[in-house]
Design an enzyme around this catalytic site. Sequence first.
Site, PDB file in Angstrom:
ATOM      1  N   LYS A 232       0.836  -1.207   0.000  1.00 22.06           N
ATOM      2  CA  LYS A 232       0.000   0.000   0.000  1.00 22.06           C
ATOM      3  C   LYS A 232       0.874   1.263   0.000  1.00 22.06           C
ATOM      4  O   LYS A 232       2.068   1.196   0.344  1.00 22.06           O
ATOM      5  CB  LYS A 232      -0.904  -0.012   1.242  1.00 22.06           C
ATOM      6  CG  LYS A 232      -0.134   0.040   2.549  1.00 22.06           C
ATOM      7  CD  LYS A 232      -0.977  -0.450   3.713  1.00 22.06           C
ATOM      8  CE  LYS A 232      -0.203  -0.334   5.012  1.00 22.06           C
ATOM      9  NZ  LYS A 232      -0.709  -1.246   6.043  1.00 22.06           N
TER      10      LYS A 232
ATOM     11  N   TYR B 276      19.437  28.232   9.717  1.00 24.18           N
ATOM     12  CA  TYR B 276      18.342  29.058  10.238  1.00 24.18           C
ATOM     13  C   TYR B 276      18.252  28.964  11.750  1.00 24.18           C
ATOM     14  O   TYR B 276      18.345  27.878  12.317  1.00 24.18           O
ATOM     15  CB  TYR B 276      17.000  28.584   9.665  1.00 24.18           C
ATOM     16  CG  TYR B 276      16.823  28.817   8.198  1.00 24.18           C
ATOM     17  CD1 TYR B 276      16.867  30.092   7.654  1.00 24.18           C
ATOM     18  CD2 TYR B 276      16.571  27.744   7.352  1.00 24.18           C
ATOM     19  CE1 TYR B 276      16.679  30.293   6.294  1.00 24.18           C
ATOM     20  CE2 TYR B 276      16.376  27.926   5.994  1.00 24.18           C
ATOM     21  CZ  TYR B 276      16.434  29.207   5.470  1.00 24.18           C
ATOM     22  OH  TYR B 276      16.239  29.398   4.131  1.00 24.18           O
TER      23      TYR B 276
ATOM     24  N   ARG C 117     -10.386  -0.395  14.331  1.00 25.14           N
ATOM     25  CA  ARG C 117     -10.339   0.279  13.036  1.00 25.14           C
ATOM     26  C   ARG C 117     -11.300  -0.484  12.124  1.00 25.14           C
ATOM     27  O   ARG C 117     -12.490  -0.513  12.401  1.00 25.14           O
ATOM     28  CB  ARG C 117      -8.888   0.309  12.526  1.00 25.14           C
ATOM     29  CG  ARG C 117      -8.648   1.290  11.420  1.00 25.14           C
ATOM     30  CD  ARG C 117      -7.165   1.395  11.037  1.00 25.14           C
ATOM     31  NE  ARG C 117      -6.608   0.140  10.533  1.00 25.14           N
ATOM     32  CZ  ARG C 117      -5.366   0.014  10.052  1.00 25.14           C
ATOM     33  NH1 ARG C 117      -4.553   1.061  10.027  1.00 25.14           N
ATOM     34  NH2 ARG C 117      -4.923  -1.141   9.606  1.00 25.14           N
TER      35      ARG C 117
ATOM     36  N   MET D   9      14.943  23.119   3.761  1.00 27.78           N
ATOM     37  CA  MET D   9      14.055  22.458   2.795  1.00 27.78           C
ATOM     38  C   MET D   9      14.809  21.517   1.849  1.00 27.78           C
ATOM     39  O   MET D   9      14.419  20.376   1.647  1.00 27.78           O
ATOM     40  CB  MET D   9      13.278  23.505   1.987  1.00 27.78           C
ATOM     41  CG  MET D   9      12.180  22.890   1.132  1.00 27.78           C
ATOM     42  SD  MET D   9      11.263  24.095   0.154  1.00 27.78           S
ATOM     43  CE  MET D   9      10.374  25.004   1.399  1.00 27.78           C
TER      44      MET D   9
HETATM   45  C1  LIG Z   1      -0.041  -2.265   6.656  1.00 27.81           C
HETATM   46  C2  LIG Z   1      -0.718  -3.490   7.070  1.00 27.81           C
HETATM   47  C3  LIG Z   1      -0.028  -4.702   7.227  1.00 27.81           C
HETATM   48  C4  LIG Z   1       1.473  -4.820   7.090  1.00 27.81           C
HETATM   49  O1  LIG Z   1       2.101  -4.394   8.254  1.00 27.81           O
HETATM   50  P1  LIG Z   1       3.696  -4.496   8.399  1.00 27.81           P
HETATM   51  O2  LIG Z   1       3.945  -4.104   9.794  1.00 27.81           O
HETATM   52  O3  LIG Z   1       4.274  -3.530   7.418  1.00 27.81           O
HETATM   53  O4  LIG Z   1       4.089  -5.892   8.090  1.00 27.81           O
HETATM   54  C5  LIG Z   1      -0.745  -5.842   7.496  1.00 27.81           C
HETATM   55  N1  LIG Z   1      -2.089  -5.788   7.668  1.00 27.81           N
HETATM   56  C6  LIG Z   1      -2.783  -4.643   7.551  1.00 27.81           C
HETATM   57  C7  LIG Z   1      -4.257  -4.678   7.746  1.00 27.81           C
HETATM   58  C8  LIG Z   1      -2.130  -3.468   7.269  1.00 27.81           C
HETATM   59  O5  LIG Z   1      -2.825  -2.332   7.178  1.00 27.81           O
END
Ligand SMILES: *Cc1c(COP(=O)(O)O)cnc(C)c1O
Length: 338
Positions: A33, A236, A126, A284
């Site tokens: 993702k 800065y 969630r 930046m």
């Molecule tokens: C992102 C995610 C994972 C993967 O988690 P990692 O810690 O990167 O292995 C697995 N299950 C769900 C539902 C996630 O959102």
Amino acid sequence: MSRAVLEISGERIRENCRNICKYTGKKIIAVVKSDAYGIGIRYIAPILEHVDEVEYFAVASPDEGAILRSLGVRKKILVLGGVLKEEVETLLENRLIPVVSDMNHYRLVKDLKIPFHVKFDTGMGRLGFTDPVKLEGRVEGIMSHFSSPADKDFSMAQIEAFRRIVEKYKDIGVIHMESSAGLIYNLDFTTHVRIGLAIYGEKPIRDYPVSIKPSLTLKARVISVKELPAGYPISYGRTYITRGRTKVGIVAFGYADGLMKSLSNKLKLMVGSQNVPVIGNITMDMTIVDITGTDVREGDWIYIVNEYQTFSHISKLAGTIPYEIMCNISSRVERKIV
Ligand SMILES: *Cc1c(COP(=O)(O)O)cnc(C)c1O
């Protein structure tokens, strides 16, 4: 010419997959993702598509699934974030497998007559059903998600809650709960592990039982070198004053590239295995390092992440998690497979 490069080791990624599979004895659902955790899905997808241990890809949304198909992915693609009415077409066109987490997802999906997975919330708060519903239709898999894998007691309670649900679902071929950190629990009733971070070479917890090797290198060029006298202010806000005669290197990497300003005067960058401290505020496009006593010259590479300093190390200093830093590497940084 690139001033900043994120190098991706395909060999290391393949090796991490093999080791995860060897340790768990399960096939992998590779979580890619958010542009493969900011690394770049264009680079990661072709690698994982050819790894035998990876059976599914997992993405957050149907749009991300469509990108995977456009990159030539033929493996199964699981959409973790469910499906909205406006996304049904994308789902069908790209042969995506939605995760059903509530009755609205279910109503959309059951009429489509496509396979889907069902998610149960066993303490994450969630996505997922909080009651053990038994859904009809083409249920290909069921899943749950750890909220605090480092907390053994809480995780055991989640595991037992999910185990009771799994017992109600007979003949389901695909059952998954373990994430990178969660795989320490080695569940005897799951068939797949759902892994992101560990594939990319970052260990999610200390004393990780799986052999995981860093697969990412982040480097940037030194665009100027100069000597400053003692008592000279740096950057800065003048948060750093040189103590003696100081050789400074100006590195072409700043907060716009993903290096948070909160790491100013804390982080060290690397010249090979040698540390060079960041002095003054990160700006930046540039970060200033003290390279006194080194032979660093204009045009040289300085490493932000390498074998000796991973995203996990940096995230501890920044008070965050490696995921957040990886996702913030800007598109300006070139990605390169090595
Ligand atoms: C992102 C995610 C994972 C993967 O988690 P990692 O810690 O990167 O292995 C697995 N299950 C769900 C539902 C996630 O959102």
